[in-house]
Design an enzyme around this catalytic site. Structure first.
Site, mmCIF file in Angstrom:
data_model
loop_
_atom_site.group_PDB
_atom_site.id
_atom_site.type_symbol
_atom_site.label_atom_id
_atom_site.label_comp_id
_atom_site.label_asym_id
_atom_site.label_seq_id
_atom_site.Cartn_x
_atom_site.Cartn_y
_atom_site.Cartn_z
ATOM 1 N N TYR A 178 0.854 -1.198 0.000
ATOM 2 C CA TYR A 178 0.000 0.000 0.000
ATOM 3 C C TYR A 178 0.888 1.246 0.000
ATOM 4 O O TYR A 178 1.785 1.371 0.847
ATOM 5 C CB TYR A 178 -0.929 0.009 1.228
ATOM 6 C CG TYR A 178 -1.939 -1.113 1.142
ATOM 7 C CD1 TYR A 178 -3.097 -0.958 0.393
ATOM 8 C CD2 TYR A 178 -1.693 -2.342 1.740
ATOM 9 C CE1 TYR A 178 -4.000 -2.002 0.250
ATOM 10 C CE2 TYR A 178 -2.597 -3.399 1.607
ATOM 11 C CZ TYR A 178 -3.741 -3.212 0.857
ATOM 12 O OH TYR A 178 -4.623 -4.253 0.704
ATOM 13 N N SER A 179 0.629 2.145 -0.940
ATOM 14 C CA SER A 179 1.363 3.418 -0.967
ATOM 15 C C SER A 179 1.058 4.178 0.312
ATOM 16 O O SER A 179 -0.088 4.184 0.769
ATOM 17 C CB SER A 179 0.894 4.285 -2.131
ATOM 18 O OG SER A 179 0.957 3.592 -3.339
ATOM 19 N N CYS A 200 0.200 7.134 -10.927
ATOM 20 C CA CYS A 200 -0.067 6.099 -9.924
ATOM 21 C C CYS A 200 -1.552 5.753 -9.923
ATOM 22 O O CYS A 200 -2.411 6.624 -10.003
ATOM 23 C CB CYS A 200 0.385 6.568 -8.540
ATOM 24 S SG CYS A 200 0.360 5.225 -7.323
ATOM 25 N N TYR A 242 -0.711 -0.660 -10.377
ATOM 26 C CA TYR A 242 -0.915 -1.999 -9.780
ATOM 27 C C TYR A 242 -2.256 -2.587 -10.183
ATOM 28 O O TYR A 242 -3.047 -1.911 -10.798
ATOM 29 C CB TYR A 242 -0.786 -1.929 -8.266
ATOM 30 C CG TYR A 242 -1.469 -0.720 -7.598
ATOM 31 C CD1 TYR A 242 -2.825 -0.759 -7.269
ATOM 32 C CD2 TYR A 242 -0.733 0.440 -7.305
ATOM 33 C CE1 TYR A 242 -3.438 0.323 -6.650
ATOM 34 C CE2 TYR A 242 -1.348 1.521 -6.688
ATOM 35 C CZ TYR A 242 -2.697 1.457 -6.364
ATOM 36 O OH TYR A 242 -3.292 2.536 -5.751
ATOM 37 N N GLU A 244 4.074 4.063 -11.241
ATOM 38 C CA GLU A 244 3.826 2.945 -10.319
ATOM 39 C C GLU A 244 2.341 2.603 -10.392
ATOM 40 O O GLU A 244 1.497 3.301 -9.826
ATOM 41 C CB GLU A 244 4.229 3.292 -8.887
ATOM 42 C CG GLU A 244 4.165 2.062 -7.983
ATOM 43 C CD GLU A 244 4.956 2.243 -6.713
ATOM 44 O OE1 GLU A 244 6.164 1.926 -6.693
ATOM 45 O OE2 GLU A 244 4.376 2.753 -5.739
HETATM 46 P P1 FAD Z 1 -7.069 -10.223 -2.543
HETATM 47 O O1 FAD Z 1 -7.547 -11.089 -1.452
HETATM 48 O O2 FAD Z 1 -5.613 -10.279 -2.894
HETATM 49 O O3 FAD Z 1 -7.949 -10.473 -3.837
HETATM 50 C C1 FAD Z 1 -7.640 -9.786 -5.040
HETATM 51 C C2 FAD Z 1 -8.931 -9.643 -5.867
HETATM 52 O O4 FAD Z 1 -9.399 -10.920 -6.220
HETATM 53 C C3 FAD Z 1 -10.064 -8.971 -5.095
HETATM 54 O O5 FAD Z 1 -10.688 -8.035 -5.931
HETATM 55 C C4 FAD Z 1 -10.999 -10.119 -4.739
HETATM 56 O O6 FAD Z 1 -12.360 -9.693 -4.649
HETATM 57 C C5 FAD Z 1 -10.782 -11.052 -5.899
HETATM 58 N N1 FAD Z 1 -11.051 -12.487 -5.588
HETATM 59 C C6 FAD Z 1 -10.865 -13.128 -4.407
HETATM 60 N N2 FAD Z 1 -11.221 -14.434 -4.515
HETATM 61 C C7 FAD Z 1 -11.625 -14.622 -5.792
HETATM 62 C C8 FAD Z 1 -12.078 -15.739 -6.534
HETATM 63 N N3 FAD Z 1 -12.204 -16.934 -5.988
HETATM 64 N N4 FAD Z 1 -12.382 -15.550 -7.821
HETATM 65 C C9 FAD Z 1 -12.249 -14.348 -8.422
HETATM 66 N N5 FAD Z 1 -11.821 -13.245 -7.771
HETATM 67 C C10 FAD Z 1 -11.511 -13.373 -6.478
HETATM 68 N N6 FAD Z 1 -4.373 -0.665 -3.003
HETATM 69 C C11 FAD Z 1 -5.017 0.335 -2.363
HETATM 70 O O7 FAD Z 1 -6.216 0.215 -2.062
HETATM 71 N N7 FAD Z 1 -4.360 1.497 -2.009
HETATM 72 C C12 FAD Z 1 -3.043 1.695 -2.297
HETATM 73 O O8 FAD Z 1 -2.477 2.767 -1.977
HETATM 74 C C13 FAD Z 1 -2.350 0.647 -2.976
HETATM 75 N N8 FAD Z 1 -1.045 0.798 -3.281
HETATM 76 C C14 FAD Z 1 -0.392 -0.200 -3.935
HETATM 77 C C15 FAD Z 1 0.957 -0.017 -4.260
HETATM 78 C C16 FAD Z 1 1.644 -1.001 -4.944
HETATM 79 C C17 FAD Z 1 3.104 -0.756 -5.301
HETATM 80 C C18 FAD Z 1 0.972 -2.203 -5.298
HETATM 81 C C19 FAD Z 1 1.702 -3.285 -6.048
HETATM 82 C C20 FAD Z 1 -0.343 -2.400 -4.970
HETATM 83 C C21 FAD Z 1 -1.061 -1.412 -4.284
HETATM 84 N N9 FAD Z 1 -2.406 -1.579 -3.936
HETATM 85 C C22 FAD Z 1 -3.060 -0.551 -3.293
HETATM 86 C C23 FAD Z 1 -3.142 -2.836 -4.194
HETATM 87 C C24 FAD Z 1 -3.065 -3.746 -2.935
HETATM 88 O O9 FAD Z 1 -1.720 -4.188 -2.767
HETATM 89 C C25 FAD Z 1 -3.946 -5.010 -3.021
HETATM 90 O O10 FAD Z 1 -3.653 -5.671 -4.232
HETATM 91 C C26 FAD Z 1 -5.442 -4.725 -2.951
HETATM 92 O O11 FAD Z 1 -5.779 -4.074 -1.745
HETATM 93 C C27 FAD Z 1 -6.234 -6.051 -3.000
HETATM 94 O O12 FAD Z 1 -5.776 -6.872 -1.961
HETATM 95 P P2 FAD Z 1 -6.796 -7.785 -1.118
HETATM 96 O O13 FAD Z 1 -5.987 -8.631 -0.187
HETATM 97 O O14 FAD Z 1 -7.895 -6.984 -0.540
HETATM 98 O O15 FAD Z 1 -7.447 -8.703 -2.248
#
Ligand code: FAD
Length: 341
Positions: free
Chosen positions: A119-120, A299, A341, A339
């Protein structure tokens, strides 16, 4: 873990849900943009990088979680203030890793801890209270909408974003990092900054604008133009808008913000106003600024880049420039920062 009732309260501010300790002064929408005194020892030393890893993450506590989108936004975004006690320092533009609690079954059928999500960081190194003891995140709650039924399926919701958006004051967070050196501020404090964000992509730029305008750092006196392009679906999905308005009013010649509201505004061709359409309106000025040494930052979601690149390529061509060479030149001079994602 829920904090004792006496220490936290859930209220609604301008229709938004807010959980925060009763005594805390921070909100995600301050309109006081005067320069604050900060503990400048955080200016010393090298840029911190990967101070904490997955095996021994830093354990911090959530101070507050505020929903900062309105009821008609397409999805919920939360501003989360984390008490770090200044023990996991970072520079503006970097990210933290968060390891959500619990386990999952991996592809080999083994139960393993959840992986780290990045997360940024949405505050400057001094945090929202300007004391260096907190850091903030801007997190969009990931939900899964079944394409057949059109309904949300809670079993498939995003694990880490929901953990963070549902956290209560006092919830423990396992953190890694900081990571990232792509979105750092330039050494030249007079270089104009053109920041292009979609959704939570605004987070690192909030860390920038707070450093540039809201903190008194003797070794960093920002003297350039700060121009933010922000793409969201509608007015309710705007993030930190009150802070942006206050900055635009206080620094009319140095701070600009332009919105692309895809579901509310029309572009010049009568279609939806996407971020590339808004940037294109000012293409001549932007190309000129870049020519003069401005830094351009992008971003947000990956999907924002193809439209932006296609637009820039078209504009470059109309100016008789070779797009690839133009971008390569900017990258070479470290003026181009992406950047997504
Ligand atoms: P996850 O559990 O990883 O799931 C990912 C997606 O898959 C979700 O949409 C979920 O609904 C879906 N999913 C789950 N199960 C299934 C299934 N069985 N079938 C289909 N789909 C499914 N995010 C921000 O909000 N703010 C930020 O500032 C931010 N900064 C970032 C910076 C960088 C450099 C990077 C790489 C990423 C950033 N992200 C940011 C994204 C963040 O890292 C996560 O990827 C995001 O919050 C989703 O993670 P999660 O664990 O909630 O979802």
């Amino acid at each position: 873990m829920r904090a004792p009732a006496a220490q936290c309260a859930a209220t609604r501010v301008a229709g938004r849900r807010v959980f925060r300790p009763v005594a805390a002064a921070s909100t995600a929408w301050t309109t006081d943009v005067t320069k604050r005194t900060v503990p400048t020892q955080l200016e010393e030393g090298e840029m911190p990088l990967n101070t904490y890893g997955n095996k021994a993450p830093f354990k911090a506590k959530v101070r507050s979680v505020e929903t900062i989108t309105g009821p008609k936004a397409t999805g919920e975004t939360c501003h989360i203030i984390i008490e770090t006690e200044g023990k996991i320092p970072f520079w503006e533009g970097q990210s933290y890793g968060v390891i959500p609690p619990g386990t999952k079954i991996n592809s080999k059928g083994k139960e393993v801890p959840h992986g780290t999500r990045l997360y940024s960081i949405a505050s400057s190194r001094y945090g929202d209270d300007f004391d260096g003891k907190t850091a903030s995140l801007c997190v969009r709650r990931a939900v899964y909408v079944d394409p057949e039924t059109g309904k949300e399926d809670p079993a498939k919701k995003g694990i880490c974003s929901n953990f963070l958006c549902d956290a209560k004051p006092g919830t423990e967070i396992a953190m890694t990092g900081p990571t990232g050196k792509v979105l750092l501020l330039p050494a030249d404090a007079n270089a104009p900054l053109i920041c292009v964000a979609t959704g939570t992509g605004i987070a690192p730029f909030r860390s920038f604008w707070r450093r540039c305008f809201m903190e008194n750092v003797p070794s960093y006196k920002f003297g350039g133009l700060f121009w933010l392009f922000m793409g969201v679906a509608n007015s309710d999905a705007k993030l930190y808008d009150e802070e942006l308005k206050a900055l635009a009013a206080a620094y009319p010649s140095q701070f600009r913000v332009d919105y692309a509201l895809s579901r509310e505004q029309k572009n010049r061709k009568g279609g939806k106003m996407y971020i590339q359409d808004k940037v294109e309106e000012y293409a001549d000025e932007i190309f000129g600024l870049l020519d003069g040494g401005a830094h351009m930052y992008f971003c947000g979601l990956k999907g924002m880049m193809p439209g932006i690149q296609e637009m820039l390529e078209r504009v470059a061509k109309s100016k008789g420039l070779n797009y690839e060479e133009w971008v390569e030149g900017l990258k070479h001079k470290n003026q181009w920062h992406v950047e997504v994602y």
